[in-house]
Motif scaffolding. Sequence first.
Motif, PDB file in Angstrom:
ATOM      1  N   LEU A 132       1.988 -15.549  25.204  1.00 11.74           N
ATOM      2  CA  LEU A 132       3.082 -16.451  24.802  1.00 11.74           C
ATOM      3  C   LEU A 132       3.314 -16.385  23.299  1.00 11.74           C
ATOM      4  CD1 LEU A 132       2.382 -19.543  27.075  1.00 11.74           C
ATOM      5  CD2 LEU A 132       4.254 -17.885  27.262  1.00 11.74           C
ATOM      6  N   GLU A 133       2.225 -16.387  22.539  1.00 12.94           N
ATOM      7  CA  GLU A 133       2.334 -16.292  21.079  1.00 12.94           C
ATOM      8  C   GLU A 133       3.015 -14.990  20.685  1.00 12.94           C
ATOM      9  OE1 GLU A 133      -1.328 -17.050  18.783  1.00 12.94           O
ATOM     10  OE2 GLU A 133      -0.883 -15.138  17.814  1.00 12.94           O
ATOM     11  N   GLY A 134       2.660 -13.909  21.362  1.00 17.23           N
ATOM     12  CA  GLY A 134       3.263 -12.612  21.063  1.00 17.23           C
ATOM     13  C   GLY A 134       4.744 -12.570  21.382  1.00 17.23           C
ATOM     14  N   LEU A 135       5.140 -13.279  22.411  1.00 16.46           N
ATOM     15  CA  LEU A 135       6.549 -13.296  22.785  1.00 16.46           C
ATOM     16  C   LEU A 135       7.378 -14.173  21.858  1.00 16.46           C
ATOM     17  CD1 LEU A 135       6.172 -13.546  26.661  1.00 16.46           C
ATOM     18  CD2 LEU A 135       6.903 -11.553  25.338  1.00 16.46           C
ATOM     19  N   LYS A 136       6.738 -15.191  21.267  1.00 15.05           N
ATOM     20  CA  LYS A 136       7.478 -16.160  20.464  1.00 15.05           C
ATOM     21  C   LYS A 136       7.489 -15.859  18.973  1.00 15.05           C
ATOM     22  CE  LYS A 136       6.621 -20.084  23.495  1.00 15.05           C
ATOM     23  NZ  LYS A 136       5.913 -21.353  23.639  1.00 15.05           N
ATOM     24  N   THR A 137       6.451 -15.210  18.473  1.00  9.53           N
ATOM     25  CA  THR A 137       6.322 -15.059  17.024  1.00  9.53           C
ATOM     26  C   THR A 137       6.277 -13.597  16.617  1.00  9.53           C
ATOM     27  OG1 THR A 137       3.918 -15.129  17.170  1.00  9.53           O
ATOM     28  CG2 THR A 137       5.054 -17.212  16.778  1.00  9.53           C
ATOM     29  N   PRO A 138       6.710 -13.311  15.395  1.00 11.59           N
ATOM     30  CA  PRO A 138       6.604 -11.937  14.899  1.00 11.59           C
ATOM     31  C   PRO A 138       5.135 -11.606  14.624  1.00 11.59           C
ATOM     32  CG  PRO A 138       7.459 -13.393  13.195  1.00 11.59           C
ATOM     33  CD  PRO A 138       7.337 -14.201  14.441  1.00 11.59           C
ATOM     34  N   PRO A 139       4.820 -10.331  14.448  1.00 11.35           N
ATOM     35  CA  PRO A 139       3.436  -9.954  14.161  1.00 11.35           C
ATOM     36  C   PRO A 139       2.952 -10.596  12.866  1.00 11.35           C
ATOM     37  CG  PRO A 139       4.897  -8.042  14.124  1.00 11.35           C
ATOM     38  CD  PRO A 139       5.715  -9.221  14.479  1.00 11.35           C
ATOM     39  N   LEU A 140       1.645 -10.648  12.688  1.00 11.16           N
ATOM     40  CA  LEU A 140       1.056 -11.268  11.512  1.00 11.16           C
ATOM     41  C   LEU A 140       1.453 -10.551  10.232  1.00 11.16           C
ATOM     42  CD1 LEU A 140      -2.529 -12.025  12.834  1.00 11.16           C
ATOM     43  CD2 LEU A 140      -0.634 -13.606  12.516  1.00 11.16           C
ATOM     44  N   GLU A 141       1.606  -9.264  10.309  1.00 14.09           N
ATOM     45  CA  GLU A 141       1.972  -8.497   9.128  1.00 14.09           C
ATOM     46  C   GLU A 141       3.476  -8.611   8.912  1.00 14.09           C
ATOM     47  OE1 GLU A 141       0.687  -4.470   9.564  1.00 14.09           O
ATOM     48  OE2 GLU A 141      -1.009  -5.129  10.744  1.00 14.09           O
ATOM     49  N   ASP A 142       3.918  -8.266   7.739  1.00 14.23           N
ATOM     50  CA  ASP A 142       5.338  -8.265   7.447  1.00 14.23           C
ATOM     51  C   ASP A 142       6.007  -6.963   7.853  1.00 14.23           C
ATOM     52  OD1 ASP A 142       5.345 -10.811   6.440  1.00 14.23           O
ATOM     53  OD2 ASP A 142       4.960 -10.165   4.392  1.00 14.23           O
ATOM     54  N   GLU A 143       5.280  -6.082   8.492  1.00 17.64           N
ATOM     55  CA  GLU A 143       5.857  -4.820   8.921  1.00 17.64           C
ATOM     56  C   GLU A 143       6.526  -4.983  10.286  1.00 17.64           C
ATOM     57  OE1 GLU A 143       2.459  -2.384  11.237  1.00 17.64           O
ATOM     58  OE2 GLU A 143       2.272  -2.445   9.090  1.00 17.64           O
ATOM     59  N   ASN A 144       7.304  -4.013  10.651  1.00 19.27           N
ATOM     60  CA  ASN A 144       7.970  -4.045  11.942  1.00 19.27           C
ATOM     61  C   ASN A 144       6.964  -3.935  13.064  1.00 19.27           C
ATOM     62  OD1 ASN A 144      10.463  -4.130  10.744  1.00 19.27           O
ATOM     63  ND2 ASN A 144      10.692  -1.913  10.748  1.00 19.27           N
ATOM     64  N   ASP A 145       7.248  -4.583  14.159  1.00 23.07           N
ATOM     65  CA  ASP A 145       6.413  -4.492  15.354  1.00 23.07           C
ATOM     66  C   ASP A 145       7.028  -3.414  16.248  1.00 23.07           C
ATOM     67  OD1 ASP A 145       4.738  -4.822  17.480  1.00 23.07           O
ATOM     68  OD2 ASP A 145       5.506  -6.793  18.040  1.00 23.07           O
ATOM     69  N   ASP A 146       6.781  -2.151  15.908  1.00 24.00           N
ATOM     70  CA  ASP A 146       7.398  -1.038  16.622  1.00 24.00           C
ATOM     71  C   ASP A 146       7.037  -1.041  18.099  1.00 24.00           C
ATOM     72  OD1 ASP A 146       8.466  -0.147  14.196  1.00 24.00           O
ATOM     73  OD2 ASP A 146       6.644   0.992  13.749  1.00 24.00           O
ATOM     74  N   VAL A 147       5.767  -1.255  18.400  1.00 20.65           N
ATOM     75  CA  VAL A 147       5.332  -1.247  19.799  1.00 20.65           C
ATOM     76  C   VAL A 147       5.985  -2.401  20.554  1.00 20.65           C
ATOM     77  CG1 VAL A 147       3.348  -1.443  21.342  1.00 20.65           C
ATOM     78  CG2 VAL A 147       3.173  -0.088  19.259  1.00 20.65           C
ATOM     79  N   GLY A 148       5.993  -3.577  19.948  1.00 18.33           N
ATOM     80  CA  GLY A 148       6.620  -4.733  20.581  1.00 18.33           C
ATOM     81  C   GLY A 148       8.102  -4.511  20.815  1.00 18.33           C
ATOM     82  N   ASP A 149       8.784  -3.896  19.852  1.00 18.77           N
ATOM     83  CA  ASP A 149      10.210  -3.615  20.007  1.00 18.77           C
ATOM     84  C   ASP A 149      10.456  -2.650  21.160  1.00 18.77           C
ATOM     85  OD1 ASP A 149      10.662  -5.242  17.863  1.00 18.77           O
ATOM     86  OD2 ASP A 149      10.962  -3.595  16.430  1.00 18.77           O
ATOM     87  N   ILE A 150       9.656  -1.618  21.247  1.00 23.97           N
ATOM     88  CA  ILE A 150       9.831  -0.634  22.319  1.00 23.97           C
ATOM     89  C   ILE A 150       9.532  -1.274  23.676  1.00 23.97           C
ATOM     90  CG2 ILE A 150       8.924   1.512  23.301  1.00 23.97           C
ATOM     91  CD1 ILE A 150       8.504   2.426  20.359  1.00 23.97           C
ATOM     92  N   LEU A 151       8.455  -2.048  23.743  1.00 26.92           N
ATOM     93  CA  LEU A 151       8.113  -2.697  25.011  1.00 26.92           C
ATOM     94  C   LEU A 151       9.176  -3.716  25.414  1.00 26.92           C
ATOM     95  CD1 LEU A 151       4.270  -3.216  24.634  1.00 26.92           C
ATOM     96  CD2 LEU A 151       5.442  -1.602  26.123  1.00 26.92           C
ATOM     97  N   ALA A 152       9.726  -4.423  24.438  1.00 25.16           N
ATOM     98  CA  ALA A 152      10.752  -5.423  24.744  1.00 25.16           C
ATOM     99  C   ALA A 152      12.009  -4.765  25.306  1.00 25.16           C
ATOM    100  CB  ALA A 152      11.088  -6.226  23.495  1.00 25.16           C
ATOM    101  N   SER A 153      12.311  -3.566  24.850  1.00 24.01           N
ATOM    102  CA  SER A 153      13.518  -2.894  25.319  1.00 24.01           C
ATOM    103  C   SER A 153      13.299  -2.160  26.638  1.00 24.01           C
ATOM    104  CB  SER A 153      14.016  -1.906  24.267  1.00 24.01           C
ATOM    105  OG  SER A 153      13.102  -0.842  24.135  1.00 24.01           O
ATOM    106  N   ALA A 154      12.071  -2.086  27.108  1.00 24.95           N
ATOM    107  CA  ALA A 154      11.762  -1.314  28.312  1.00 24.95           C
ATOM    108  C   ALA A 154      11.967  -2.107  29.600  1.00 24.95           C
ATOM    109  CB  ALA A 154      10.330  -0.798  28.254  1.00 24.95           C
ATOM    110  N   ASP A 155      12.285  -3.378  29.521  1.00 26.77           N
ATOM    111  CA  ASP A 155      12.507  -4.203  30.701  1.00 26.77           C
ATOM    112  C   ASP A 155      11.307  -4.121  31.652  1.00 26.77           C
ATOM    113  OD1 ASP A 155      13.813  -5.977  32.344  1.00 26.77           O
ATOM    114  OD2 ASP A 155      14.801  -4.378  33.483  1.00 26.77           O
ATOM    115  N   LEU A 156      10.129  -4.430  31.109  1.00 23.82           N
ATOM    116  CA  LEU A 156       8.909  -4.342  31.896  1.00 23.82           C
ATOM    117  C   LEU A 156       8.811  -5.510  32.866  1.00 23.82           C
ATOM    118  CD1 LEU A 156       6.436  -3.364  29.076  1.00 23.82           C
ATOM    119  CD2 LEU A 156       7.571  -1.880  30.711  1.00 23.82           C
ATOM    120  N   ASN A 157       8.282  -5.254  34.014  1.00 24.51           N
ATOM    121  CA  ASN A 157       8.068  -6.279  35.019  1.00 24.51           C
ATOM    122  C   ASN A 157       6.583  -6.598  35.069  1.00 24.51           C
ATOM    123  OD1 ASN A 157       8.224  -8.027  37.093  1.00 24.51           O
ATOM    124  ND2 ASN A 157       8.563  -6.462  38.663  1.00 24.51           N
TER     125      ASN A 157
END
Length: 158
Positions: A132-157
Amino acid sequence: MAYTDRFRRPKEHEELLGKLTDRKTGTFATMVEAMMFAALLGRRRGERKPFEHADEPIRLALMESRDYGEVLLDMLGAVECPDDPKILSADRQPDRVLIFEEYANAGLSHLQTLMHRQSDQDLDTIISNLVLEGLKTPPLEDENDDVGDILASADLNW
């Protein structure tokens, strides 16, 4: 010992992996799934943690046969080495596996810490809160969350 068709699991976290995959109370059905979650957690926290002592290695084919398993391995390599496209070549697979193993070890270490700090909560609740925390908040670092962005766009079930 280096393997070309297997990945290592940290011996230090064998008990935790057992809890994560316990048939009655575990959150994950297999150690492969638990390691994949731990690797994403480690990546999200921007932490890689090398380890020397490993327990029985897991066949890489088990991860590759999972939905997005092989993609995860490649994505972690690509985001770790953004200026090195050869990281995705077949002969660099051991490098990608090492990246995966070290992110997984860091993720497992973080889970272990949370279990100690939040001893009043069961492991399933701790993991649910992390998701839930991962879905609601950006990563701890100020860098892009590349993996999260890719996974979010993959429409995972999930």
